[in-house]
Motif scaffolding. Structure first.
Motif, PDB file in Angstrom:
ATOM      1  N   LYS A  38      22.422  35.211  37.692  1.00  0.00           N
ATOM      2  CA  LYS A  38      23.157  36.170  36.871  1.00  0.00           C
ATOM      3  C   LYS A  38      23.373  37.529  37.536  1.00  0.00           C
ATOM      4  N   PRO A  39      22.335  38.183  38.086  1.00  0.00           N
ATOM      5  CA  PRO A  39      22.596  39.504  38.699  1.00  0.00           C
ATOM      6  C   PRO A  39      23.547  39.421  39.891  1.00  0.00           C
ATOM      7  N   LEU A  40      23.469  38.344  40.657  1.00  0.00           N
ATOM      8  CA  LEU A  40      24.384  38.189  41.795  1.00  0.00           C
ATOM      9  C   LEU A  40      25.805  37.961  41.320  1.00  0.00           C
ATOM     10  N   GLN A  41      25.940  37.153  40.269  1.00  0.00           N
ATOM     11  CA  GLN A  41      27.271  36.876  39.734  1.00  0.00           C
ATOM     12  C   GLN A  41      27.868  38.128  39.101  1.00  0.00           C
ATOM     13  N   ASP A  42      27.037  38.855  38.345  1.00  0.00           N
ATOM     14  CA  ASP A  42      27.523  40.095  37.720  1.00  0.00           C
ATOM     15  C   ASP A  42      27.986  41.088  38.782  1.00  0.00           C
ATOM     16  N   GLU A  43      27.236  41.177  39.877  1.00  0.00           N
ATOM     17  CA  GLU A  43      27.619  42.092  40.956  1.00  0.00           C
ATOM     18  C   GLU A  43      28.942  41.670  41.586  1.00  0.00           C
ATOM     19  N   ALA A  44      29.113  40.351  41.804  1.00  0.00           N
ATOM     20  CA  ALA A  44      30.363  39.861  42.399  1.00  0.00           C
ATOM     21  C   ALA A  44      31.543  40.115  41.471  1.00  0.00           C
ATOM     22  N   VAL A  45      31.328  39.929  40.170  1.00  0.00           N
ATOM     23  CA  VAL A  45      32.394  40.185  39.195  1.00  0.00           C
ATOM     24  C   VAL A  45      32.742  41.668  39.173  1.00  0.00           C
ATOM     25  N   ALA A  46      31.719  42.514  39.162  1.00  0.00           N
ATOM     26  CA  ALA A  46      31.953  43.964  39.142  1.00  0.00           C
ATOM     27  C   ALA A  46      32.728  44.402  40.381  1.00  0.00           C
ATOM     28  N   TRP A  47      32.362  43.860  41.533  1.00  0.00           N
ATOM     29  CA  TRP A  47      33.070  44.218  42.769  1.00  0.00           C
ATOM     30  C   TRP A  47      34.532  43.780  42.690  1.00  0.00           C
ATOM     31  N   GLU A  48      34.762  42.580  42.171  1.00  0.00           N
ATOM     32  CA  GLU A  48      36.131  42.065  42.066  1.00  0.00           C
ATOM     33  C   GLU A  48      36.958  42.914  41.103  1.00  0.00           C
ATOM     34  N   LEU A  49      36.383  43.255  39.962  1.00  0.00           N
ATOM     35  CA  LEU A  49      37.116  44.044  38.972  1.00  0.00           C
ATOM     36  C   LEU A  49      37.372  45.456  39.477  1.00  0.00           C
ATOM     37  N   ASP A  50      36.433  45.992  40.255  1.00  0.00           N
ATOM     38  CA  ASP A  50      36.616  47.341  40.786  1.00  0.00           C
ATOM     39  C   ASP A  50      37.670  47.372  41.875  1.00  0.00           C
ATOM     40  N   GLU A  71      46.298  55.518  34.508  1.00  0.00           N
ATOM     41  CA  GLU A  71      46.191  55.703  35.960  1.00  0.00           C
ATOM     42  C   GLU A  71      46.095  57.177  36.316  1.00  0.00           C
ATOM     43  N   ARG A  72      46.871  58.032  35.609  1.00  0.00           N
ATOM     44  CA  ARG A  72      46.830  59.473  35.904  1.00  0.00           C
ATOM     45  C   ARG A  72      45.462  60.065  35.595  1.00  0.00           C
ATOM     46  N   SER A  73      44.738  59.451  34.667  1.00  0.00           N
ATOM     47  CA  SER A  73      43.415  59.976  34.302  1.00  0.00           C
ATOM     48  C   SER A  73      42.347  59.630  35.333  1.00  0.00           C
ATOM     49  N   GLY A  74      42.706  58.810  36.328  1.00  0.00           N
ATOM     50  CA  GLY A  74      41.744  58.435  37.362  1.00  0.00           C
ATOM     51  C   GLY A  74      41.158  57.048  37.193  1.00  0.00           C
ATOM     52  N   LEU A  75      41.487  56.353  36.091  1.00  0.00           N
ATOM     53  CA  LEU A  75      40.979  54.986  35.862  1.00  0.00           C
ATOM     54  C   LEU A  75      41.959  54.001  36.507  1.00  0.00           C
ATOM     55  N   ARG A  76      41.851  53.830  37.810  1.00  0.00           N
ATOM     56  CA  ARG A  76      42.868  53.068  38.548  1.00  0.00           C
ATOM     57  C   ARG A  76      42.534  51.583  38.706  1.00  0.00           C
ATOM     58  N   THR A  77      41.332  51.174  38.300  1.00  0.00           N
ATOM     59  CA  THR A  77      40.969  49.763  38.415  1.00  0.00           C
ATOM     60  C   THR A  77      40.491  49.229  37.070  1.00  0.00           C
ATOM     61  N   VAL A  78      40.515  47.909  36.940  1.00  0.00           N
ATOM     62  CA  VAL A  78      40.063  47.276  35.700  1.00  0.00           C
ATOM     63  C   VAL A  78      38.577  47.546  35.483  1.00  0.00           C
ATOM     64  N   ARG A 109      39.512  40.083  28.825  1.00  0.00           N
ATOM     65  CA  ARG A 109      40.036  38.743  29.139  1.00  0.00           C
ATOM     66  C   ARG A 109      40.104  38.538  30.646  1.00  0.00           C
ATOM     67  N   LEU A 110      40.524  39.574  31.358  1.00  0.00           N
ATOM     68  CA  LEU A 110      40.587  39.476  32.813  1.00  0.00           C
ATOM     69  C   LEU A 110      39.188  39.349  33.403  1.00  0.00           C
ATOM     70  N   SER A 111      38.232  40.066  32.820  1.00  0.00           N
ATOM     71  CA  SER A 111      36.847  39.973  33.282  1.00  0.00           C
ATOM     72  C   SER A 111      36.308  38.561  33.097  1.00  0.00           C
ATOM     73  N   GLU A 112      36.605  37.955  31.959  1.00  0.00           N
ATOM     74  CA  GLU A 112      36.150  36.585  31.704  1.00  0.00           C
ATOM     75  C   GLU A 112      36.769  35.607  32.695  1.00  0.00           C
ATOM     76  N   ALA A 113      38.048  35.827  33.027  1.00  0.00           N
ATOM     77  CA  ALA A 113      38.703  34.947  33.994  1.00  0.00           C
ATOM     78  C   ALA A 113      38.066  35.078  35.374  1.00  0.00           C
ATOM     79  N   VAL A 114      37.741  36.315  35.754  1.00  0.00           N
ATOM     80  CA  VAL A 114      37.078  36.535  37.040  1.00  0.00           C
ATOM     81  C   VAL A 114      35.700  35.883  37.031  1.00  0.00           C
ATOM     82  N   HIS A 115      34.994  35.996  35.901  1.00  0.00           N
ATOM     83  CA  HIS A 115      33.667  35.388  35.780  1.00  0.00           C
ATOM     84  C   HIS A 115      33.740  33.880  35.993  1.00  0.00           C
ATOM     85  N   GLU A 116      34.803  33.265  35.502  1.00  0.00           N
ATOM     86  CA  GLU A 116      34.965  31.819  35.656  1.00  0.00           C
ATOM     87  C   GLU A 116      35.230  31.443  37.110  1.00  0.00           C
TER      88      GLU A 116
END
Length: 722
Positions: A38-50, A71-78, A109-116
């Motif tokens: 789980k911690p390894l998978q969570d880290e991989a998902v976080a890296w992918e989403l970032d 995007e203008r507020s600085g939140l440029r990644t999922v 939803r995108l996070s769940e898809a990446v998790h899969e």
């Protein structure tokens, strides 16, 4: 009620308890892996989403969101959006409660898809506590092996069947209970007792209880040490990754794993039962499907890309047929892979295997015909054997089947005669056939003449997936990128070759002279008859057919010269890189090799190519002979298997049976294990690999003396020439 009825219920209860224990032990082992993962998978998902731009949320919502202010507020990644949460989003001008909820829902939803889809990679060169915990947890399941996997499947099946039966049979456990039960319950109880008795008898005959008991012992074994687990992971990484792919419960890409077969055909293949009790290894899902395809369709071409395990799929089909009473099987292949086939059948199954090759092949054939088993022979030798009677041979397997694409050749005609007399026939080739309709038609004409006649040259223009659907009844091909997402990027294969007569003569001359270095390169002394050179050419050609680049390593400059001449006229050949080539020039050669848009070959002396150069353009590595130190090979392979490599790397080490190569491999095996277990974990040892002493001169002397004794040259024993 009678004593026999109560005993039957008691036996069923004991069997049910044993099955429940195995299911529980396995469940706890799986939970341990999930906890470590789980911690390894969570880290991989976080890296992918970032690394995923926030604009991707437009695709999830079909363009309904306006994300400019986000995007203008600085939140440029999922990843940043999910981290911000609803409160921070609502502080952005123009973002209200409803919009914030929509954005977060889309991001989730995108996070769940990446998790899969995300695959956890285990870096063997940089072990850290979290990956070590995962490898140790997986080790318990890997050590349980195929028998453990079968035991768990049986335990689950028994639990599902016995649970309801024991509930129905409960009144039969005592006379008073049976007396108080109504007529319907008594009838149901007696029927359940009969079913339990029959089930227990079947289990006793099959030895299932012993299998369950052993599985429990294996699953309760204490955890391995970190060093032992890492060493085992390096030796059997494919098994670890295979388990890892199943643990999270993610659904694989079913269409890709099934070769994009039409639904009706895929369902028929899935319904085909596969008895794997004769296998000594576990199959991946796509491999199991491939074996079922072979059995269901009877006469087929398995065209999986090189590295997906066509051989084990063939062996799985053979073992299934053996459990159904078939006793004779024939494998026909090029001489270069004869020994590999024998070793694979013996190592991965319980089937008897016989080599039908050489001057005694007719005596061996007579023995095979009388006793049965898997006969392994060459295309040319097959022509000299009598064609079998109908139903006599359970399956004919033809490896490198593109070798019989020309129906006018004698070898193709001999294969066609055998195919006609066998109920099952499997043609294997790693060469993609989609754009070679003429050649492909010639192959399937032997298997299914009607389908062959319906194919036309222009059919390839419909595209590879559509073409494969058209020929689906006879052709299955899967690609690595579609089905091996979880596998490590490095796969190593020892290619054992049987020396030709010419090779053997050159080798004896080197042994007689006591020349250790000449013994090591004797297999290339006479190129026109070289078994190793023939196999090397096949590897390079198949890699080229798949659009892949190859790097060929040898310790000897003259061997590289022979290889270069043998490959001339085919794909572009670069090099050789040797110690005499200036460093700047070496990098230019590598850059030129990488710049070639298609297949190419780079020749490199292993000492020169093994340090300081990045060769990640190559995804196939060939090592012409075993090296004195394990570090030499590891450093060379690391030139291709490194950051920036986008394809799995396959390493083929060419080895000759019965001589210096075999002796070197055996002598160095223990030292390699020690090096992997200890020295490789040390930064000092990595910086100074020569610190692991292999005693070159003593090793050479021992091998020369042993080979002279084996070949009856003890009176001529000389000091080995360096």
């Amino acid at each position: 009620m009678g004593r026999d009825v109560r005993e039957a219920v008691a036996e069923g209860a004991r069997l049910y308890a044993a099955a429940q224990v195995v299911c529980g032990d396995h469940g706890r082992a799986v939970e341990a892996v999930q906890e470590a993962l789980k911690p390894l998978q969570d880290e991989a998902v976080a890296w992918e989403l970032d690394a995923t731009p926030v604009a991707r949320l437009q695709q999830v919502t079909e363009g309904r969101l306006r994300l400019e202010s986000i995007e203008r507020s600085g939140l440029r990644t999922v990843g940043r959006v999910l981290e911000a949460g609803p409160y921070r989003l609502r502080q952005i001008p123009g973002i209200g409660q409803r919009t914030a909820d929509q954005i977060l829902a889309a991001a989730q939803r995108l996070s769940e898809a990446v998790h899969e889809a995300v695959a956890v990679r285990i870096d063997v060169d940089r072990p850290e506590p979290r990956t070590t915990a995962l490898v140790i947890a997986l080790n318990l399941l890997v050590e349980a092996g195929p028998d453990g996997r079968r035991a768990v499947g049986m335990a689950e099946g028994l639990s599902q069947r016995l649970g309801p039966l024991l509930a129905d049979a409960r009144p039969a456990a005592g006379r008073f209970r049976m007396f108080l039960a109504g007529r319907e319950k008594r009838s149901r109880a007696l029927a359940a007792v009969d079913d339990i008795r029959s089930l227990v008898e079947d289990v006793d005959r099959a030895g299932v209880l012993e299998l369950l008991t052993q599985a429990s012992v294996d699953l309760l074994r204490g955890p391995a040490t970190d060093i032992a687990a890492w060493v085992d992971f390096e030796l059997r990484s494919a098994e670890y990754y295979s388990l890892l792919a199943e643990i999270p419960g993610r659904a694989p890409d079913v269409g890709a794993a099934q070769g994009f077969l039409p639904d009706e055909l895929a369902e028929r293949v899935r319904r085909q039962r596969l008895d794997d009790s004769g296998l000594r290894v576990s199959l991946r899902g796509y491999q199991e499907f491939g074996a079922r395809f072979v059995l269901a369709q009877r006469k087929v071409v398995l065209g999986d890309e090189m590295g997906l395990g066509k051989t084990i799929q063939a062996i799985a089909a053979l073992t299934h047929l053996a459990t159904k009473g078939q006793s004779h099987f024939m494998v026909v292949c090029p001489p270069s892979v004869l020994v590999n086939w024998v070793r694979e059948v013996e190592a991965r199954s319980t089937l008897r295997c016989m080599l039908l090759h050489g001057p005694d092949r007719h005596e061996a054939f007579a023995d095979w015909k009388g006793r049965g088993g898997v006969g392994v022979t060459t295309f040319d030798a097959l022509r000299g054997f009598p064609t079998p009677g109908g139903g006599e041979v359970g399956m004919l397997v033809v490896d490198e089947a593109h070798s019989v694409k020309n129906p006018k050749t004698l070898r193709a005609q001999a294969v066609a005669q055998w195919v006609e007399r066998c109920e099952h026939a499997l043609f294997m080739t790693g060469t993609p056939m989609e754009n070679r309709v003429g050649e492909f038609r010639n192959l399937i004409r032997m298997l299914r003449p009607g389908l062959a006649e319906s194919l036309r040259e222009r059919d390839a223009s419909m595209g590879p997936v559509a073409f494969r659907r058209a020929v689906a009844p006879v052709y299955l091909r899967r690609n690595q990128r579609d089905v091996l997402a979880e596998l490590p990027t490095l796969q190593c294969t020892d290619e054992w070759e049987e020396l030709s007569v010419s090779d053997e003569e050159a080798y004896r001359e080197a042994v007689r002279a006591g020349n250790f270095m000449a013994m090591r390169r004797a297999a290339y002394t006479r190129p026109e008859k070289s078994a190793k050179l023939g196999r090397l050419g096949e590897i390079v050609r198949e890699a080229g057919e798949n659009g892949q680049k190859t790097v060929v390593f040898s310790y000897f400059k003259d061997v590289l010269g022979v290889v270069g001449e043998a490959l001339a006229g085919g794909v572009p050949v670069h090099g050789p890189l040797t110690g005499g080539v200036p460093a700047v020039r070496r990098q230019q050669v590598v850059d030129d090799f990488a710049a070639v848009p298609g297949p190419a070959v780079l020749l490199a002396q292993i000492q020169a190519g093994g340090t300081g150069l990045n060769m990640q353009a190559a995804s196939v590595v060939v090592i012409c002979e075993p090296q004195i130190k394990p570090t030499i090979e590891q450093q060379a392979v690391a030139r291709a298997h490194r950051m920036g490599q986008v394809r799995p790397v396959r390493v083929h080490r060419l080895l000759a049976t019965g001589g210096v190569d075999e002796r070197m491999v055996k002598m160095l095996e223990a030292k390699t294990r020690l090096f992997d277990a200890y020295a490789r974990r040390s930064a000092v040892a990595e910086a100074t690999p020569d610190a692991v002493d292999v005693s070159d001169t003593e090793l050479a002397r021992r091998i020369v003396e042993e080979e002279q004794a084996r070949l009856g040259m003890t009176d001529e024993r000389l000091m080995p020439a360096e």
